[in-house]
Scaffold this motif. Structure first.
Motif, PDB file in Angstrom:
ATOM      1  N   VAL B  29      37.886  42.344  56.515  1.00  0.00           N
ATOM      2  CA  VAL B  29      37.089  43.385  57.151  1.00  0.00           C
ATOM      3  C   VAL B  29      37.970  44.313  57.976  1.00  0.00           C
ATOM      4  N   VAL B  30      38.700  43.713  58.926  1.00  0.00           N
ATOM      5  CA  VAL B  30      39.601  44.519  59.745  1.00  0.00           C
ATOM      6  C   VAL B  30      40.647  45.168  58.852  1.00  0.00           C
ATOM      7  N   ASN B  31      41.044  44.418  57.861  1.00  0.00           N
ATOM      8  CA  ASN B  31      42.172  44.754  57.035  1.00  0.00           C
ATOM      9  C   ASN B  31      41.655  44.748  55.601  1.00  0.00           C
ATOM     10  N   TRP B  54      46.134  46.066  41.378  1.00  0.00           N
ATOM     11  CA  TRP B  54      46.526  44.927  42.236  1.00  0.00           C
ATOM     12  C   TRP B  54      45.291  44.148  42.665  1.00  0.00           C
ATOM     13  N   LYS B  55      44.251  44.915  43.052  1.00  0.00           N
ATOM     14  CA  LYS B  55      43.031  44.260  43.510  1.00  0.00           C
ATOM     15  C   LYS B  55      42.399  43.449  42.390  1.00  0.00           C
ATOM     16  N   ALA B  56      42.416  44.008  41.186  1.00  0.00           N
ATOM     17  CA  ALA B  56      41.812  43.297  40.065  1.00  0.00           C
ATOM     18  C   ALA B  56      42.587  42.027  39.763  1.00  0.00           C
ATOM     19  N   GLU B  57      43.921  42.125  39.842  1.00  0.00           N
ATOM     20  CA  GLU B  57      44.750  40.949  39.558  1.00  0.00           C
ATOM     21  C   GLU B  57      44.435  39.807  40.522  1.00  0.00           C
ATOM     22  N   HIS B  58      44.192  40.175  41.754  1.00  0.00           N
ATOM     23  CA  HIS B  58      43.988  39.144  42.763  1.00  0.00           C
ATOM     24  C   HIS B  58      42.524  38.832  43.005  1.00  0.00           C
ATOM     25  N   GLY B  59      41.657  39.453  42.234  1.00  0.00           N
ATOM     26  CA  GLY B  59      40.231  39.174  42.380  1.00  0.00           C
ATOM     27  C   GLY B  59      39.641  39.786  43.633  1.00  0.00           C
ATOM     28  N   TYR B  60      40.249  40.863  44.131  1.00  0.00           N
ATOM     29  CA  TYR B  60      39.736  41.501  45.331  1.00  0.00           C
ATOM     30  C   TYR B  60      38.928  42.758  44.986  1.00  0.00           C
ATOM     31  N   ASP B  61      38.619  42.930  43.688  1.00  0.00           N
ATOM     32  CA  ASP B  61      37.930  44.159  43.276  1.00  0.00           C
ATOM     33  C   ASP B  61      36.420  43.982  43.315  1.00  0.00           C
ATOM     34  N   LYS B  62      35.947  43.223  44.283  1.00  0.00           N
ATOM     35  CA  LYS B  62      34.511  42.986  44.371  1.00  0.00           C
ATOM     36  C   LYS B  62      34.031  43.430  45.745  1.00  0.00           C
ATOM     37  N   PRO B  63      32.708  43.614  45.893  1.00  0.00           N
ATOM     38  CA  PRO B  63      32.196  43.923  47.231  1.00  0.00           C
ATOM     39  C   PRO B  63      32.454  42.748  48.167  1.00  0.00           C
ATOM     40  N   LEU B  64      32.435  43.001  49.474  1.00  0.00           N
ATOM     41  CA  LEU B  64      32.779  41.949  50.425  1.00  0.00           C
ATOM     42  C   LEU B  64      31.727  40.855  50.496  1.00  0.00           C
ATOM     43  N   LEU B  65      30.488  41.257  50.820  1.00  0.00           N
ATOM     44  CA  LEU B  65      29.468  40.246  51.064  1.00  0.00           C
ATOM     45  C   LEU B  65      28.331  40.276  50.047  1.00  0.00           C
ATOM     46  N   LEU B  66      27.912  41.483  49.641  1.00  0.00           N
ATOM     47  CA  LEU B  66      26.761  41.618  48.753  1.00  0.00           C
ATOM     48  C   LEU B  66      27.158  42.444  47.531  1.00  0.00           C
ATOM     49  N   THR B  77      27.172  35.434  44.929  1.00  0.00           N
ATOM     50  CA  THR B  77      28.348  34.660  44.531  1.00  0.00           C
ATOM     51  C   THR B  77      29.471  35.530  44.007  1.00  0.00           C
ATOM     52  N   ASN B  78      29.140  36.610  43.347  1.00  0.00           N
ATOM     53  CA  ASN B  78      30.206  37.421  42.770  1.00  0.00           C
ATOM     54  C   ASN B  78      30.746  38.413  43.812  1.00  0.00           C
ATOM     55  N   THR B  79      31.163  37.872  44.966  1.00  0.00           N
ATOM     56  CA  THR B  79      31.688  38.709  46.045  1.00  0.00           C
ATOM     57  C   THR B  79      33.000  38.122  46.514  1.00  0.00           C
ATOM     58  N   ILE B  80      33.703  38.908  47.271  1.00  0.00           N
ATOM     59  CA  ILE B  80      34.970  38.395  47.801  1.00  0.00           C
ATOM     60  C   ILE B  80      34.721  37.212  48.720  1.00  0.00           C
ATOM     61  N   PHE B  81      33.680  37.353  49.593  1.00  0.00           N
ATOM     62  CA  PHE B  81      33.434  36.254  50.529  1.00  0.00           C
ATOM     63  C   PHE B  81      33.216  34.949  49.804  1.00  0.00           C
ATOM     64  N   PHE B  82      32.319  34.991  48.797  1.00  0.00           N
ATOM     65  CA  PHE B  82      31.989  33.735  48.144  1.00  0.00           C
ATOM     66  C   PHE B  82      33.180  33.196  47.359  1.00  0.00           C
ATOM     67  N   GLN B  83      33.831  34.088  46.632  1.00  0.00           N
ATOM     68  CA  GLN B  83      34.908  33.621  45.765  1.00  0.00           C
ATOM     69  C   GLN B  83      36.147  33.183  46.545  1.00  0.00           C
ATOM     70  N   HIS B  84      36.381  33.836  47.651  1.00  0.00           N
ATOM     71  CA  HIS B  84      37.639  33.546  48.349  1.00  0.00           C
ATOM     72  C   HIS B  84      37.466  32.703  49.597  1.00  0.00           C
ATOM     73  N   SER B  85      36.257  32.677  50.172  1.00  0.00           N
ATOM     74  CA  SER B  85      36.084  31.893  51.397  1.00  0.00           C
ATOM     75  C   SER B  85      35.202  30.686  51.180  1.00  0.00           C
ATOM     76  N   ALA B  86      34.030  30.925  50.567  1.00  0.00           N
ATOM     77  CA  ALA B  86      33.099  29.809  50.410  1.00  0.00           C
ATOM     78  C   ALA B  86      33.672  28.760  49.477  1.00  0.00           C
ATOM     79  N   ALA B  87      34.498  29.193  48.529  1.00  0.00           N
ATOM     80  CA  ALA B  87      35.054  28.239  47.571  1.00  0.00           C
ATOM     81  C   ALA B  87      35.934  27.208  48.255  1.00  0.00           C
TER      82      ALA B  87
END
Lengths: 468, 325, 653
Positions: B29-31, B54-66, B77-87
């Motif tokens: 969020v901040v960054n 770069w974002k696509a490679e790292h899976g960051y090409d999704k919305p943050l929360l919704l 589930t198909n968000t950065i939060f779910f894929q990178h934090s909840a997992a």
């Protein structure tokens, strides 16, 4: 040459802190029960000697916090332009030490560079260690170096001793007159340790510092006392400049910590219930994240911010300064939990004491109870924590700089000194002086801080007193 | 006891969620992922395509929360939060920037980390307690005073110097042990000795001094006088009565420090080239590999909470007055 | 009788203070010698000197201590260790602190057995069990496996005694062995000590501040003051006619039954021991002192079975008796000021996975009280009975769970606490924790006035000065901080603080239990004067029955959260009807009943309020209990208009 004063963020905060400290001293002097433990600190020789050393460090740090930019000599009078380089009063006092650069490494008190170069000797070009531009430049040949050093040390010793003697004589006369006794009687009391303050230790320590200072001044005039670093800068100068960084980290971090720790710790202990639950939750979360990682993450973010907003910082010094400040804030935000937990526990105990119950029986408001009954009775813990944390923070700076999440790499700091020198240990023969200087400066500061902290803790915590 | 542990584990959940939210906020969020990409790709004038790639490679090409482009559960589930934090709650950490699976790395690097941290913990505890007991035994003599002064001096030396001095003198000058590196199995011993030695020595100052105050506090208590009034010798009073009571704060303090060793070995491992979690973390910080840093944050918090629960359990073991329920 | 312990010219210093200064006395085998004195007189330091267990910084400067003819002070430390716990054992004041909290009591006793009797394993276990039997611990085999925290205060002290007996000592030193215990438990423990001394022919050195304890337990008495022994004699002679003015004043300061007059007080304070003395140490406070007393330290003079260090001994007037002034019982109209109905304070107990409330600790369970204006109601009971909680609940310092509190006819609600706080205030037990050390005395006094907006701001300063005068403190006291005052003076400050808002009711929570007898007398006198002067009502919470009779008009006796007996003070204390009240009254050590025969003793301890016994809470300890008592809690029965009892055994009016 006219100058433009520059007030960096940390400068402003340091002087704010100084003002707060002065205000605190003024309050303490007026209240007998606050004064008593400080009087006890003043009785301890070890603590007072340490305080003297700390005072020297603080003085250097303060001088180094008065920043300015020099006006460029060829700039027009109506639209003055100033140098990009931000200097401090301390730099001005140091004189040539800052500007006398060599090409690269040179050993302490050396006349020659540490690396071989092609030099011309009597018309023949040979590969040899070249003479330094500044270090020992006044000497004709290498044989004259050792006698010259010996002479300078002797002169420094003499000057230091003479200065101490004069200062001591003035002190003796002044104190004797104030006490209304003969100077000889005062001296006798001094020698017997009957003055009521650790005068012998302090006089000895002051003499030691004066002699050390005079010797350094004598040597630094013609040599690089601690050698030079990779880019040829004087290591003594770097070490002295690093003092400010260490002090800033040790003190400003606490400034950030205190409101959080005091406010949240006391609130949790006093109100209990859901307030306590929420605060405990917050500090467990913060505590549970490994400190270095949290700091690293935050520092990386600050770095991104600085890099994406270059227009906000007009000089490199301002950029490094904001990163230093950010580091203090981050370390403060991550390190308030320990003190908060301590204060919470103490407040839990205090709130059940009869005098708090008595205040509640009068219907005294919570803010008044917190302000008059709780806070004054946990303040000694806050103070002990401040002095105890200081040395830990100075040490932490070195580690963080090593990890790469400390102060700006361009900033003078002991952490950066160690970091830069570490790789050179593999060289043959070894480059040890940078590490040595960083070690000497850090050890002196931290040891003095620890000894002073011990004295403060013993005086303020009556339980500790009994244990000794 | 069981119900207590279960309850504490339940409490751990909100804390881990808090940790996750905090790191999520810090890292995304901040960054924003765009900032990250720019930082990673280095140059100031990267193209928008490069960032997207770069974002696509790292899976960051999704919305943050919704994710409003998806339907049903997928919006969440198909968000950065779910894929990178909840997992992370399933200990699925994903891949680092070097393309390696982080979970795998953690598993293989745990061994070397423990090979250093565990001996340091155990030996350090023993050495510090012994040193502290010696000082207490000789209390109010010059031996005690000398011990305290020595402790304060040892405390005043940065940990970095212990490592540098150890490496320089023991390994380089005297050639007693290898300067750094690691090997598998029993061959690891020479590589482990120096880091352990250095870490233990670096910890003596603060450790022994702290334990000394704990023992001194105990020795002033009434039950010690009772023990002496029984006719017990000072050694017996110290080893049986004082040690047993002093061990309560020491052990419980040590147990909660266990996960903090994790941080301490950060520096040691990196200096000594130990392929453990500490050097992994430090490399990640220096390479600004956010995926790894986030994984280590989560792991660290998890271990800390385990440490807290262990602390309470160890309390109930060493102190009969504490009952967990 | 053979002399067992012979102490001669003992001088002990801690730092620069000579805390014991030239003390000599003897204890014979089978004899109890009581060392009597107020706090700080050096009696405990004398005992620790005998054991050579002085705290850090303490040292023995002179004297000899002979046990069975052997000088203990000359022994090397190793040999001294076989004496400690062997021939000479010691028990301490606070059994909770004196036992190692993390070692089972059986092991702690076993240590002493192994050390002094070479017993181990089965033999040690059996011996330990026998020891517990000897000190009256029920179910000893199981108790050996207990940790100290699992035992009640009385049992812990018995364990301490058993441990001391393990080495079969010839001399037992008991340092305030019952001060931390309730009166009924104190009676049990003292009985154990008496029986053991008889059976084993031990010598006993009993250190105490309590004249009552001395009267029932000692054979000979020594009175200490400021590090010196002032008077010594057999118990009979000492209690019949104390010779030293200090001893006499101690007696006069003690509230006694049937006594309504003022208590005598000792002016001034105990001198500091780090100063040099000339003359008699008591002279500055002595009403009989003459010039010689201040110039010359008195030597010993013998009078029959007594000896005394006083220049004027023998020429003093015969000990005068206080006139038992009757209090004007019905002088005041009985207008109820405070009325409490069905007060309950329950604390929930949470357990299990979700921390559900599984039960309640019924600290206060259905208490009803009436206090009339200008009168004193004493709430009496042992520690843990809920009496302090009642006091705090009345002021809403603890939120009551149920019940109605009415002040001057008006029901107190949470919304109208201000009114309550102006009319009712509290004085706490410990004068050291009840005053904020960081506030000046005047600020402490002003705090209540400011919070409750009492009087004009400009006049509050004058009001504070008046208060200080009223409680007998010097005029400059206001500017100083609490640490400059002694315990008694601090309690005066606390009283002044309560009075600052001119309340009609003051709740006094054990206000004198932390004070010495002579200081207690000052505070009791002050409270009485203030009541006469200002017409304040007191709720006087205490465990000390002697104080009750001196001060209270009515008494309510509490047991396990409920009031079991209530009535006029003299009636309840002289003719108690409830078996618990009877036991309490009997357990109080009285100095004038020195010859009293064995009194009925209460067995066992007060049960936990978490799980009170069925039926009458008191039945497990009651000597008269029958089936009825086990089944139902008795209703209140009036024995006359003003006196009621909750006991099945008491017939109603």
């Amino acid at each position: 040459m006219s100058v433009q004063a520059v007030v960096l963020w940390t400068d402003a905060l340091i002087f704010l802190l100084l003002a707060a400290g002065a205000g605190l001293v003024w309050t303490i002097r007026r209240k007998e029960h606050l004064r008593a433990p400080w009087a006890a600190v003043a009785q301890r020789p070890m603590a007072m000697a340490a305080a003297l050393v700390l005072a020297v460090f603080v003085a250097i740090g303060l001088l180094d916090s008065l920043h300015y930019r020099e006006r460029l000599p060829d700039s027009p009078a109506d639209a003055p332009q100033y140098a990009v380089e931000v200097l401090s009063v301390f730099d001005a006092l140091m004189g040539d030490l800052r500007t006398q650069k060599e090409k690269t490494y040179s050993a302490p008190l050396a006349m020659q560079l540490y690396a071989k170069e092609f030099v011309e000797h009597d018309g023949v070009t040979v590969r040899d260690y070249p003479r330094l531009v500044h270090g020992g430049a006044h000497l004709a040949d290498a044989a004259a170096r050792q006698p010259d050093i010996a002479r300078r040390v002797a002169v420094g010793l003499a000057q230091g001793l003479a200065a101490s003697l004069v200062a001591f004589a003035v002190l003796a006369v002044w104190r004797a007159r104030r006490a209304g006794v003969a100077a000889s009687a005062w001296l006798a009391d001094w020698r017997a340790g009957r003055l009521g303050w650790p005068a012998r230790t302090l006089a000895g320590m002051a003499t030691l510092l004066a002699v050390l200072g005079a010797v350094l001044v004598q040597l630094a005039d013609a040599y690089h006392v601690f050698g030079t670093d990779k880019v040829g800068q004087d290591v003594l100068y770097i070490g002295l400049k690093s003092i400010r960084t260490g002090l800033v980290i040790g003190t400003l971090t606490t400034l950030v910590t205190l409101p959080l720790a005091i406010g949240l710790g006391i609130a949790a202990g006093y109100f209990r219930g859901w307030v306590d639950d929420v605060i405990q939750y917050v500090y467990t979360v913060l505590n549970s994240i490994p400190g270095v990682l949290l700091i690293a993450a935050a520092v990386l973010i600050v770095q991104v911010y600085i890099e994406s907003n270059p227009e906000r910082f007009d000089t490199a010094a301002a950029r490094a300064d904001i990163r230093l400040l950010a580091l203090c804030v981050i370390m403060g935000v991550t390190s308030w939990t320990g003190l908060a937990r301590l204060l919470r526990g103490e407040t839990l105990k205090l709130r059940t004491l009869d005098y708090v119950e008595a205040a509640r029986a009068f219907g005294v408001t919570h803010t008044r109870i917190l302000g008059r009954h709780i806070f004054p009775n946990v303040f000694h813990l806050v103070l002990i924590a401040i002095v105890l944390d200081f040395s830990g923070l100075v040490l932490a700076e070195a580690v963080l700089s090593y990890v790469g999440v400390g102060v700006d790499p361009t900033m003078y700091s002991w952490g950066n000194m160690i970091n830069g020198a570490r790789l050179e240990l593999a060289r043959e023969p070894v480059v040890w002086w940078q590490l040595g200087a960083a070690f000497a400066f850090m050890f002196t500061l931290v040891l003095a801080a620890n000894l002073f902290a011990d004295g403060v803790r013993d005086a303020f915590d009556p339980r500790m007193e009994r244990r000794r | 006891m069981l119900s207590y542990v279960l309850r504490r584990l339940l409490y751990a959940f909100p804390i881990l969620i808090g940790v996750n939210l905090l790191t999520f906020a810090l890292f995304f969020v901040v960054n924003t992922p765009d900032d990250m990409a720019r930082l990673q790709l280095g140059a100031k004038h990267v193209t928008a395509e490069a960032i997207e790639r770069w974002k696509a490679e790292h899976g960051y090409d999704k919305p943050l929360l919704l994710n409003e482009t998806e339907t049903g559960v997928q919006t969440l589930t198909n968000t950065i939060f779910f894929q990178h934090s909840a997992a992370m709650f399933a200990f699925r950490f994903g891949k680092g920037d070097d393309g390696r699976d982080i979970g795998n790395e953690i598993r293989t690097r745990m061994g070397p980390s423990l090979a250093i941290a565990l001996p340091v913990f155990v030996i350090g505890l023993l050495v510090n307690i012994t040193f502290a007991l010696l000082m207490v035994f000789f209390r109010s003599t010059y031996l005690d005073l000398g011990g305290v002064v020595l402790c304060v001096m040892l405390m005043s030396i940065s940990g970095l110097f212990y490592i540098i001095a150890g490496q320089y003198f023991v390994a380089k000058l005297w050639n007693l042990l290898p300067i750094s590196g690691f090997a598998d199995g029993a061959d690891a011993l020479p590589f482990v000795l120096l880091p352990v030695l250095v870490s233990v020595v670096a910890g003596i100052g603060s450790g022994a001094r702290w334990y000394r105050t704990i023992f001194l506090e105990e020795i002033g208590k009434d039950y010690v006088r009772t023990a002496r009034a029984k006719g017990l010798s000072e050694v017996r009073v110290l080893f049986r009565h004082v040690l047993k009571n002093g061990m309560i704060p020491i052990l419980t303090g040590a147990v909660v420090v266990l996960p903090l060793l994790f941080m301490g070995s950060l520096i040691t491992e990196s200096f000594f080239g130990i392929p453990g979690l500490g050097s992994y973390t430090i490399d990640a910080i220096q390479a600004q590999d956010f995926a790894v840093v986030r994984a280590m944050v989560f792991l660290g918090s998890f271990l800390y909470i385990v440490g807290l629960i262990l602390t309470d359990i160890s309390y109930s073991w060493v102190d009969p007055r504490v009952r967990l329920r | 009788m053979k002399t067992l312990l012979d102490v001669r010219g003992l001088v002990t210093a801690i730092g620069g203070a000579r805390v014991v200064d030239g003390v000599s006395f003897q204890v014979a085998a089978g004899e109890t010698y009581a060392l009597l004195g107020e706090s700080g007189c050096g009696k405990s330091m004398t005992a620790l000197s005998l054991m050579r267990l002085l705290p850090d910084g303490g040292r023995i400067d002179a004297g000899t201590v002979e046990l069975d003819g052997e000088n203990l002070l000359a022994l090397p430390e190793r040999a001294m260790r076989t004496v400690r716990g062997g021939r000479m054992a010691m028990i301490f004041q606070e059994p909770m602190l004196a036992l190692n909290p993390v070692i089972k009591v059986g092991e702690q006793i076993g240590e002493a057995l192994a050390l002094h009797r070479n017993l181990a394993g089965e033999a040690a276990h059996d011996t330990a069990r026998a020891l517990l039997d000897a000190v009256g611990v029920p179910d000893p085999a199981r108790r050996l496996d207990a940790y100290p925290f699992e035992l009640s205060g009385g049992l812990r002290q018995r364990m301490m005694i058993a441990m001391a007996l393990a080495g079969q000592p010839r001399l037992l030193i008991a340092d305030e062995p019952t001060t931390a215990l309730d009166v009924t438990i104190q009676a049990q423990v003292l009985e154990v000590l008496r029986a053991l001394r008889r059976e084993r022919q031990m010598g006993m050195l009993l250190i105490t501040h309590d004249l009552g304890v001395v009267a029932r337990n000692a054979d000979r008495v020594g009175v200490m003051y400021a590090g010196e022994l002032l008077e010594e004699g057999t118990r009979e002679a000492f209690f019949a006619a104390p010779q030293h003015p200090y001893s006499r004043m101690l007696f006069a300061a003690l509230p006694r039954p049937g006594d309504g007059g003022r208590l005598a007080t000792i002016p001034g304070q105990v001198p500091r021991l780090d100063a040099a003395f000339t003359g008699c140490r008591f002279a500055p406070r002595c009403p009989y002192a003459v010039a010689r007393c201040r110039a010359e330290s008195p030597g010993w003079q013998t009078f029959g079975a007594q000896r005394v260090r006083c220049h004027r001994a023998g020429e003093l007037p015969a000990a005068e008796m206080r006139a038992p002034g009757e209090r004007p019982a019905a002088a005041l109209p009985a207008a109820p000021l405070l009325q409490v109905d069905g007060l309950k304070v329950h604390f929930p107990i949470r357990r299990g996975l979700l921390q559900r409330t599984v039960g309640h600790l019924r600290a206060v369970d259905d208490v009803s009280l009436v206090i009339e204006a200008g009168r004193t109601l004493a709430l009496v009971g042992e520690s843990g009975c809920g009496k302090t909680t009642v006091g705090k609940a009345l002021l809403h310092l603890v939120e009551p769970s149920a019940g109605r509190i009415a002040l001057a006819g008006e029901t107190v609600t949470a919304a109208r606490l201000d009114r309550l706080r102006r009319q009712a205030q509290m004085v706490f037990q410990d004068p050291f924790s009840s005053l904020n050390p960081r506030m000046r005395v005047v600020d402490i006094l002003l705090e209540g006035m400011e919070a409750l907006h009492v009087g004009e701001a400009a006049q509050r300063g004058a009001a504070a000065a008046r208060l200080l005068q009223q409680v007998g403190l010097p005029d400059d006291a206001g500017e100083r901080y609490p640490h400059a005052f002694s315990g008694g003076q601090r309690q005066r400050i606390a009283i002044a603080r309560a009075l600052a808002v001119s309340p009609q009711l003051v709740i006094c929570d054990e206000p004198t239990s932390a004070l010495d007898v002579s200081v207690q007398a000052q505070i009791l006198n002050l409270l009485k004067d203030l009541q006469d002067e200002l017409g304040i009502a007191y709720l006087f919470i205490t465990h000390n029955l002697a104080v009750v009779e001196y001060l209270a008009h009515r008494v309510a006796v509490m047991y396990l959260g409920r009031i079991v007996e209530s009535g006029p003070a003299t009636e309840v204390l002289r003719g108690p009807r409830h078996p618990y009240t009877q036991a309490l009254v009997a357990a109080v050590p009285r100095i004038d009943a020195a010859a009293a025969a064995a009194t009925p003793q209460l067995a066992g301890d007060q049960p936990s309020p978490i799980n009170p016994p069925t039926g009458c809470h008191f039945h497990p300890r009651c000597p008269q209990a029958d089936a009825r008592c086990r089944e139902s809690y008795p209703d209140a029965r009036q024995t006359n208009a003003a006196h009621w009892v909750r006991c099945h055994m008491v017939a109603g009016e």
